[in-house]
Design a protein around this motif. Structure first.
Motif, PDB file in Angstrom:
ATOM      1  N   LYS A 423     -65.334 -29.583  19.775  1.00  0.00           N
ATOM      2  CA  LYS A 423     -66.987 -28.907  18.951  1.00  0.00           C
ATOM      3  C   LYS A 423     -66.733 -27.297  19.211  1.00  0.00           C
ATOM      4  N   LEU A 424     -65.869 -26.614  19.800  1.00  0.00           N
ATOM      5  CA  LEU A 424     -66.354 -25.642  18.796  1.00  0.00           C
ATOM      6  C   LEU A 424     -65.769 -25.345  18.090  1.00  0.00           C
ATOM      7  N   THR A 425     -64.225 -25.910  17.805  1.00  0.00           N
ATOM      8  CA  THR A 425     -63.886 -25.902  16.051  1.00  0.00           C
ATOM      9  C   THR A 425     -65.589 -26.384  14.503  1.00  0.00           C
ATOM     10  N   SER A 426     -66.531 -27.688  15.136  1.00  0.00           N
ATOM     11  CA  SER A 426     -67.151 -27.568  14.203  1.00  0.00           C
ATOM     12  C   SER A 426     -68.393 -26.704  14.803  1.00  0.00           C
ATOM     13  N   LYS A 427     -68.899 -26.159  15.333  1.00  0.00           N
ATOM     14  CA  LYS A 427     -69.767 -25.556  15.274  1.00  0.00           C
ATOM     15  C   LYS A 427     -68.994 -23.979  15.016  1.00  0.00           C
ATOM     16  N   ASP A 428     -68.262 -23.786  14.998  1.00  0.00           N
ATOM     17  CA  ASP A 428     -67.014 -22.097  14.859  1.00  0.00           C
ATOM     18  C   ASP A 428     -66.480 -22.146  14.303  1.00  0.00           C
ATOM     19  N   PRO A 429     -65.656 -22.475  13.189  1.00  0.00           N
ATOM     20  CA  PRO A 429     -64.425 -22.503  12.588  1.00  0.00           C
ATOM     21  C   PRO A 429     -63.686 -21.918  13.054  1.00  0.00           C
ATOM     22  N   THR A 430     -64.428 -20.075  13.338  1.00  0.00           N
ATOM     23  CA  THR A 430     -62.799 -19.204  13.657  1.00  0.00           C
ATOM     24  C   THR A 430     -63.245 -19.081  15.453  1.00  0.00           C
ATOM     25  N   TRP A 431     -62.989 -19.103  15.934  1.00  0.00           N
ATOM     26  CA  TRP A 431     -63.855 -19.337  17.791  1.00  0.00           C
ATOM     27  C   TRP A 431     -62.675 -19.199  18.229  1.00  0.00           C
ATOM     28  N   MET A 432     -61.094 -19.443  17.669  1.00  0.00           N
ATOM     29  CA  MET A 432     -60.157 -18.821  18.474  1.00  0.00           C
ATOM     30  C   MET A 432     -59.601 -17.024  18.441  1.00  0.00           C
ATOM     31  N   THR A 433     -60.369 -16.727  16.953  1.00  0.00           N
ATOM     32  CA  THR A 433     -59.555 -16.166  16.213  1.00  0.00           C
ATOM     33  C   THR A 433     -60.615 -14.811  16.509  1.00  0.00           C
ATOM     34  N   ASN A 434     -61.991 -14.688  16.654  1.00  0.00           N
ATOM     35  CA  ASN A 434     -63.033 -13.966  16.314  1.00  0.00           C
ATOM     36  C   ASN A 434     -63.861 -13.324  17.357  1.00  0.00           C
ATOM     37  N   GLY A 435     -63.118 -12.815  18.574  1.00  0.00           N
ATOM     38  CA  GLY A 435     -62.889 -11.997  19.586  1.00  0.00           C
ATOM     39  C   GLY A 435     -64.444 -12.295  20.315  1.00  0.00           C
ATOM     40  N   LYS A 436     -65.774 -14.043  20.016  1.00  0.00           N
ATOM     41  CA  LYS A 436     -66.809 -14.292  20.442  1.00  0.00           C
ATOM     42  C   LYS A 436     -66.454 -14.649  21.459  1.00  0.00           C
ATOM     43  N   TYR A 437     -65.564 -15.363  21.881  1.00  0.00           N
ATOM     44  CA  TYR A 437     -65.368 -16.664  22.902  1.00  0.00           C
ATOM     45  C   TYR A 437     -64.375 -15.550  23.969  1.00  0.00           C
ATOM     46  N   ALA A 438     -64.946 -16.023  25.120  1.00  0.00           N
ATOM     47  CA  ALA A 438     -63.866 -15.486  26.331  1.00  0.00           C
ATOM     48  C   ALA A 438     -62.964 -16.563  27.796  1.00  0.00           C
ATOM     49  N   VAL A 439     -62.639 -15.991  28.278  1.00  0.00           N
ATOM     50  CA  VAL A 439     -61.633 -17.018  29.443  1.00  0.00           C
ATOM     51  C   VAL A 439     -61.854 -16.634  31.029  1.00  0.00           C
ATOM     52  N   ILE A 440     -61.904 -16.446  31.785  1.00  0.00           N
ATOM     53  CA  ILE A 440     -62.021 -15.542  33.253  1.00  0.00           C
ATOM     54  C   ILE A 440     -60.250 -16.909  34.127  1.00  0.00           C
ATOM     55  N   GLN A 441     -59.324 -17.138  33.693  1.00  0.00           N
ATOM     56  CA  GLN A 441     -58.893 -18.263  33.481  1.00  0.00           C
ATOM     57  C   GLN A 441     -57.660 -18.205  35.092  1.00  0.00           C
ATOM     58  N   PHE A 442     -57.786 -18.841  35.941  1.00  0.00           N
ATOM     59  CA  PHE A 442     -56.925 -18.382  37.249  1.00  0.00           C
ATOM     60  C   PHE A 442     -55.712 -18.998  37.627  1.00  0.00           C
ATOM     61  N   TYR A 443     -54.972 -19.186  37.725  1.00  0.00           N
ATOM     62  CA  TYR A 443     -53.806 -19.605  38.440  1.00  0.00           C
ATOM     63  C   TYR A 443     -52.981 -19.486  39.695  1.00  0.00           C
ATOM     64  N   ARG A 444     -52.801 -20.233  40.609  1.00  0.00           N
ATOM     65  CA  ARG A 444     -52.425 -20.085  41.890  1.00  0.00           C
ATOM     66  C   ARG A 444     -50.859 -20.454  42.191  1.00  0.00           C
ATOM     67  N   PRO A 445     -50.256 -19.794  42.209  1.00  0.00           N
ATOM     68  CA  PRO A 445     -48.717 -20.460  42.456  1.00  0.00           C
ATOM     69  C   PRO A 445     -48.300 -21.249  43.577  1.00  0.00           C
ATOM     70  N   VAL A 446     -48.192 -22.220  43.820  1.00  0.00           N
ATOM     71  CA  VAL A 446     -47.866 -23.489  44.626  1.00  0.00           C
ATOM     72  C   VAL A 446     -46.909 -22.677  45.995  1.00  0.00           C
TER      73      VAL A 446
END
Length: 446
Positions: A423-446
């Motif tokens: 969906k992102l690619t069809s809307k904005d082909p450069t979404w992975m490299t243009n710095g407009k998008y972001a993540v707050i991505q968490f991981y807890r080791p078991v």
């Protein structure tokens, strides 16, 4: 080095003509090298004043080495061993041998045919070598001008941030847990979006923060593709409840820093909030041991930023600066660097290749990894499917609960919902490299 397991995709590289890795190595890296050469040349008179003819000779020799490096890169020459005899030289040369073994004997490790993460890191290490081999200019920071400019040009945004923190602290005792959580979420997002101010992605062009970081938050919300800030908050809270009665806050939060300038200020403000509101007792900041990826934080940048904030002609900004200096003096804040942060390894190699650093990180209650390069190293900078779990892409790395705060500037992103990437690619082909998008991505080791 962890062996490439079955099912683990290959590293991103410049082999694919037109890919972001290809364009980076073809265009952006030579531009950065040209700017470094120009910076050294423009400082010729300073070197002459400070060191006499020896300074001029060092300038010429450093430029000759950097021009040679640029030529090697642009003509896809084999990667060569380092010769400067620094603390990390042997491990870099050993890593080159590993890459050659992984690649086989058919072709040498070279700029366009080998993993992008490796050759990009290698370029910055070669810049360090060119400067180090030429005393008396061996401690010259070729990226310092851009970092200081970024800080000065973001002054209004810094003042706004320090005023916001002052207002929060005035009412700290009256804040309900929900209000405290809301302030934490805001400052976490400000630290996240501070990562847009990255000088390596803009090849050293001005990338300072001009607008109010607080006013911008609501408009940026839809661009956060994964938002685990609630889990980060509950991690702080659960560790707090698990403490002995009467104790508040977790013992230690580690922040693995990215850029100097405005982004570093957002990290310091977040760290200040964590300590002043009793959410953490200590903050360990992890930075680079030499100038790296144009705008990455070194010890000098860290302490310089605090001194500049103290000296500001703005009541609340100056007050925060003195408070930060006090945290450092008291030991509530401490800056740490390690050779591993300026090496090309995926973080899943850390336990084997830098066990002392891994053991140090294991003592944290929460680790915040800032920025794109850290994300690339967390995930190995590989061609993962977007729906692959973050935990899978970490490939066993998990010294403590960790969270990546990253604006997307490279072709790797995991942990998305099915169909979200398409969906992102069809809307904005450069979404992975243009710095407009972001993540707050968490991981807890078991």
């Amino acid at each position: 080095m962890a062996a490439v397991q079955s099912g683990v995709p290959p590293s991103l590289s410049a082999k694919v003509t037109g890919s972001f890795a290809y364009l980076t190595i073809r265009d952006r890296l030579p531009t950065i090298l040209t700017k470094v050469i120009d910076t050294i040349h423009r400082n010729k008179n300073t070197f002459l004043e400070e060191h006499g003819e020896e300074g001029i000779e060092a300038e010429k020799q450093a430029i000759a080495l950097l021009s040679k490096l640029r030529n090697e890169l642009q003509t896809d020459k084999p990667v060569i061993e380092l010769t400067d005899g620094l603390e990390d030289t042997d491990s870099w040369n050993e890593y080159l041998q590993r890459q050659q073994r992984l690649q086989g004997d058919q072709e040498p490790v070279s700029w366009f045919k080998s993993p992008w993460l490796y050759v990009e890191c290698y370029m910055y290490r070669r810049i360090q070598e060119a400067v180090h081999l030429n005393p008396p200019i061996s401690n010259f920071d070729v990226f310092n001008e851009g970092k200081t400019q970024s800080f000065y040009e973001s002054q209004k945004a810094v003042m706004t941030l320090c005023t916001f923190l002052e207002d929060t602290q005035k009412n700290a005792e009256k804040l309900s847990p929900d209000q405290l959580s809301e302030h934490f979420s805001k400052l976490l997002q400000i630290s996240l979006w501070g990562n847009k101010c990255d000088l390596s992605i803009s090849a050293g062009q001005d990338n300072s923060q001009k607008i109010s970081p607080i006013d911008a938050l609501a408009g940026l919300q839809p661009y956060i593709l994964v938002n685990d800030s609630g889990v980060v908050w509950s991690t702080l809270m659960s560790s707090r409840r698990a403490g002995e009665s009467g104790e508040s806050g977790v013992d230690r939060v580690d922040i693995v820093l990215d850029n100097a300038g405005f982004e570093l200020v957002t990290d310091l403000v977040l760290a200040d909030f964590l300590v002043s509101s009793g959410l953490a007792r200590k903050i360990y900041f992890h930075g680079k041991s030499f100038p790296w990826f144009v705008s990455d934080v070194t010890a000098n940048d860290f302490h310089w930023t605090i001194r500049q904030t103290m000296a500001a002609n703005h009541k609340w900004m100056s007050k925060r600066g003195f408070q930060w200096q006090n945290y450092v003096k008291e030991g509530a804040w401490s800056y740490h660097d390690h050779p591993f942060w300026t090496q090309p390894h995926e973080f899943c190699d850390m336990a084997a290749d830098a066990p002392d650093l891994y053991a140090r990180l294991q003592q944290a209650d929460l680790i915040l990894f800032k920025g794109d390069l850290n994300y690339r190293k967390l995930t190995g900078d590989r061609t993962w499917e977007h729906t692959v779990a973050f935990s899978t892409a970490l490939r066993g790395f998990g010294p403590a609960p960790l969270c990546s705060l990253r604006t997307l500037k490279a072709n790797v992103q995991v942990g998305l919902q099915p169909g979200q990437g398409d969906k992102l690619t069809s809307k904005d082909p450069t979404w992975m490299t243009n710095g407009k998008y972001a993540v707050i991505q968490f991981y807890r080791p078991v």
